[in-house]
Design an enzyme around this catalytic site. Sequence first.
Site, PDB file in Angstrom:
ATOM      1  N   GLU A   1       0.864  -1.188   0.000  1.00 13.01           N
ATOM      2  CA  GLU A   1       0.000   0.000   0.000  1.00 13.01           C
ATOM      3  C   GLU A   1       0.889   1.224   0.000  1.00 13.01           C
ATOM      4  O   GLU A   1       1.860   1.309   0.773  1.00 13.01           O
ATOM      5  CB  GLU A   1      -0.937   0.048   1.217  1.00 13.01           C
ATOM      6  CG  GLU A   1      -1.774   1.344   1.168  1.00 13.01           C
ATOM      7  CD  GLU A   1      -2.921   1.426   2.157  1.00 13.01           C
ATOM      8  OE1 GLU A   1      -2.867   0.765   3.213  1.00 13.01           O
ATOM      9  OE2 GLU A   1      -3.871   2.195   1.872  1.00 13.01           O
TER      10      GLU A   1
ATOM     11  N   ASP B   1      -3.254  11.826  -2.429  1.00 12.70           N
ATOM     12  CA  ASP B   1      -3.465  13.283  -2.359  1.00 12.70           C
ATOM     13  C   ASP B   1      -3.926  13.791  -3.727  1.00 12.70           C
ATOM     14  O   ASP B   1      -3.284  13.505  -4.742  1.00 12.70           O
ATOM     15  CB  ASP B   1      -2.169  13.960  -1.936  1.00 12.70           C
ATOM     16  CG  ASP B   1      -1.809  13.625  -0.493  1.00 12.70           C
ATOM     17  OD1 ASP B   1      -2.599  13.942   0.406  1.00 12.70           O
ATOM     18  OD2 ASP B   1      -0.735  13.032  -0.275  1.00 12.70           O
TER      19      ASP B   1
ATOM     20  N   ASP C   1     -11.996  10.275  -4.677  1.00 11.54           N
ATOM     21  CA  ASP C   1     -13.274  10.986  -4.676  1.00 11.54           C
ATOM     22  C   ASP C   1     -13.186  12.232  -5.553  1.00 11.54           C
ATOM     23  O   ASP C   1     -14.089  13.057  -5.520  1.00 11.54           O
ATOM     24  CB  ASP C   1     -13.681  11.373  -3.247  1.00 11.54           C
ATOM     25  CG  ASP C   1     -12.616  12.197  -2.560  1.00 11.54           C
ATOM     26  OD1 ASP C   1     -11.424  11.832  -2.663  1.00 11.54           O
ATOM     27  OD2 ASP C   1     -12.957  13.218  -1.920  1.00 11.54           O
TER      28      ASP C   1
ATOM     29  N   ARG D   1     -11.534   8.592   6.840  1.00 10.19           N
ATOM     30  CA  ARG D   1     -11.781  10.026   7.017  1.00 10.19           C
ATOM     31  C   ARG D   1     -11.817  10.742   5.665  1.00 10.19           C
ATOM     32  O   ARG D   1     -12.635  11.621   5.425  1.00 10.19           O
ATOM     33  CB  ARG D   1     -10.642  10.573   7.886  1.00 10.19           C
ATOM     34  CG  ARG D   1     -10.691  12.010   8.202  1.00 10.19           C
ATOM     35  CD  ARG D   1      -9.910  12.292   9.476  1.00 10.19           C
ATOM     36  NE  ARG D   1      -8.626  11.599   9.563  1.00 10.19           N
ATOM     37  CZ  ARG D   1      -7.453  12.228   9.697  1.00 10.19           C
ATOM     38  NH1 ARG D   1      -7.412  13.538   9.734  1.00 10.19           N
ATOM     39  NH2 ARG D   1      -6.331  11.547   9.816  1.00 10.19           N
TER      40      ARG D   1
ATOM     41  N   GLU E   1     -12.492   9.466   2.660  1.00  6.55           N
ATOM     42  CA  GLU E   1     -13.673   9.115   1.884  1.00  6.55           C
ATOM     43  C   GLU E   1     -14.894   9.855   2.435  1.00  6.55           C
ATOM     44  O   GLU E   1     -15.685  10.417   1.678  1.00  6.55           O
ATOM     45  CB  GLU E   1     -13.904   7.597   1.924  1.00  6.55           C
ATOM     46  CG  GLU E   1     -15.133   7.206   1.140  1.00  6.55           C
ATOM     47  CD  GLU E   1     -15.237   5.721   0.873  1.00  6.55           C
ATOM     48  OE1 GLU E   1     -14.510   4.951   1.522  1.00  6.55           O
ATOM     49  OE2 GLU E   1     -16.042   5.341   0.013  1.00  6.55           O
TER      50      GLU E   1
HETATM   51  C1  LIG Z   1      -5.256  11.688   1.361  1.00  6.10           C
HETATM   52  S1  LIG Z   1      -4.309  10.633   2.390  1.00  6.10           S
HETATM   53  C2  LIG Z   1      -5.170   9.064   2.272  1.00  6.10           C
HETATM   54  C3  LIG Z   1      -4.741   8.092   3.301  1.00  6.10           C
HETATM   55  C4  LIG Z   1      -5.388   6.697   3.225  1.00  6.10           C
HETATM   56  N1  LIG Z   1      -5.028   6.006   2.008  1.00  6.10           N
HETATM   57  C5  LIG Z   1      -6.878   6.777   3.377  1.00  6.10           C
HETATM   58  O1  LIG Z   1      -7.597   6.423   2.449  1.00  6.10           O
HETATM   59  O2  LIG Z   1      -7.326   7.192   4.449  1.00  6.10           O
HETATM   60  C6  LIG Z   1      -2.888  10.351   1.397  1.00  6.10           C
HETATM   61  C7  LIG Z   1      -1.722   9.819   2.200  1.00  6.10           C
HETATM   62  O3  LIG Z   1      -0.710   9.397   1.302  1.00  6.10           O
HETATM   63  C8  LIG Z   1       0.557   9.784   1.818  1.00  6.10           C
HETATM   64  N2  LIG Z   1       1.444   9.824   0.633  1.00  6.10           N
HETATM   65  C9  LIG Z   1       1.303  10.597  -0.456  1.00  6.10           C
HETATM   66  N3  LIG Z   1       2.254  10.324  -1.360  1.00  6.10           N
HETATM   67  C10 LIG Z   1       3.015   9.330  -0.817  1.00  6.10           C
HETATM   68  C11 LIG Z   1       4.145   8.610  -1.272  1.00  6.10           C
HETATM   69  N4  LIG Z   1       4.693   8.855  -2.476  1.00  6.10           N
HETATM   70  N5  LIG Z   1       4.674   7.674  -0.479  1.00  6.10           N
HETATM   71  C12 LIG Z   1       4.132   7.413   0.739  1.00  6.10           C
HETATM   72  N6  LIG Z   1       3.055   8.066   1.233  1.00  6.10           N
HETATM   73  C13 LIG Z   1       2.499   9.010   0.454  1.00  6.10           C
HETATM   74  C14 LIG Z   1       0.297  11.103   2.512  1.00  6.10           C
HETATM   75  O4  LIG Z   1       1.258  11.400   3.492  1.00  6.10           O
HETATM   76  C15 LIG Z   1      -1.090  10.852   3.110  1.00  6.10           C
HETATM   77  O5  LIG Z   1      -0.989  10.309   4.404  1.00  6.10           O
END
Ligand SMILES: C[S@@+](CC[C@H](N)C(=O)[O-])C[C@H]1O[C@@H](n2cnc3c(N)ncnc32)[C@H](O)[C@@H]1O
Length: 251
Positions: free
Chosen positions: A78, A153, A189, A228, A230
């Site tokens: 993941e 993100d 989303d 959170r 979603e």
């Molecule tokens: C919008 S959050 C979604 C988190 C989780 N997947 C969820 O659905 O609740 C995106 C997460 O991806 C992490 N992230 C973004 N790019 C990444 C990368 N290249 N490697 C590791 N983590 C990353 C960010 O730090 C953040 O915690």
Amino acid sequence: MSETTQHQAETLERPRRGVVSFVRRSPRMNSSQHHAMDTLAGEFLIEVPRGQLSTSVRTGTHIDLARAFGRRAPLIVEIGSGVGDSLVAMAGARPEHNVLAFEVYAAAIASTLGKLARAGVRNVRLVAADGTEGLRELIGTGTLRELWTFFPDPWPKKRHLKRRLVQPAFAALVADRLEDGGCWRLATDWADYAEQMRAVCEATPGLVNDEPARPGGWAARPDRPMTRFERRGLDAGRVVRDLRYRRLPRQ
Ligand SMILES: C[S@@+](CC[C@H](N)C(=O)[O-])C[C@H]1O[C@@H](n2cnc3c(N)ncnc32)[C@H](O)[C@@H]1O
């Protein structure tokens, strides 16, 4: 060269410079996160040598995953596991798999450690690093059963679009690392990001939509719990799209 073009093959191995898909956040943690880090990192966190950035993985790094997990098992990765809600639930439902998660945000990793311990989920290891680099450096060609990228993100501003995780070069890397028949699960989303994901996957040699007959080619929701991110999207009136692409057998 079979189905991968020369350009894509070069892109697979080229270090990324500067542009990352995550927001840099404060490394500060609250006391329970500190406690989780102090007591649980030894069991779940894999340390890797760093490259230029504190979030990077040094080129040429090898880790013995069988040793890190204490067993050989089909591997799921993941990228962007956040506070671990999908990770803990979905890995817990797949005890026969090793699940390796990449997350760059220390406080989120600490929260995940606590959840893993409370849920008694033992088949997970975390790497506090950029998952793009982790996938490139730590995972061999054709060795990955599944990749999960849930709610990456969104980077909605035009000037930030290049920071989105799901881009052609990343998809070529994913196609290379997946085993024959392995699959890439995605969710977002953000409507235009969903379209981008679908277009990128469709254009990537070796990947094929696993649920093409469904409306729009969007996949059925897997056993993802509501996170959170979603919930925030749904509350804002956005539609959540899942995608599932399968790795075609190599010739
Ligand atoms: C919008 S959050 C979604 C988190 C989780 N997947 C969820 O659905 O609740 C995106 C997460 O991806 C992490 N992230 C973004 N790019 C990444 C990368 N290249 N490697 C590791 N983590 C990353 C960010 O730090 C953040 O915690």
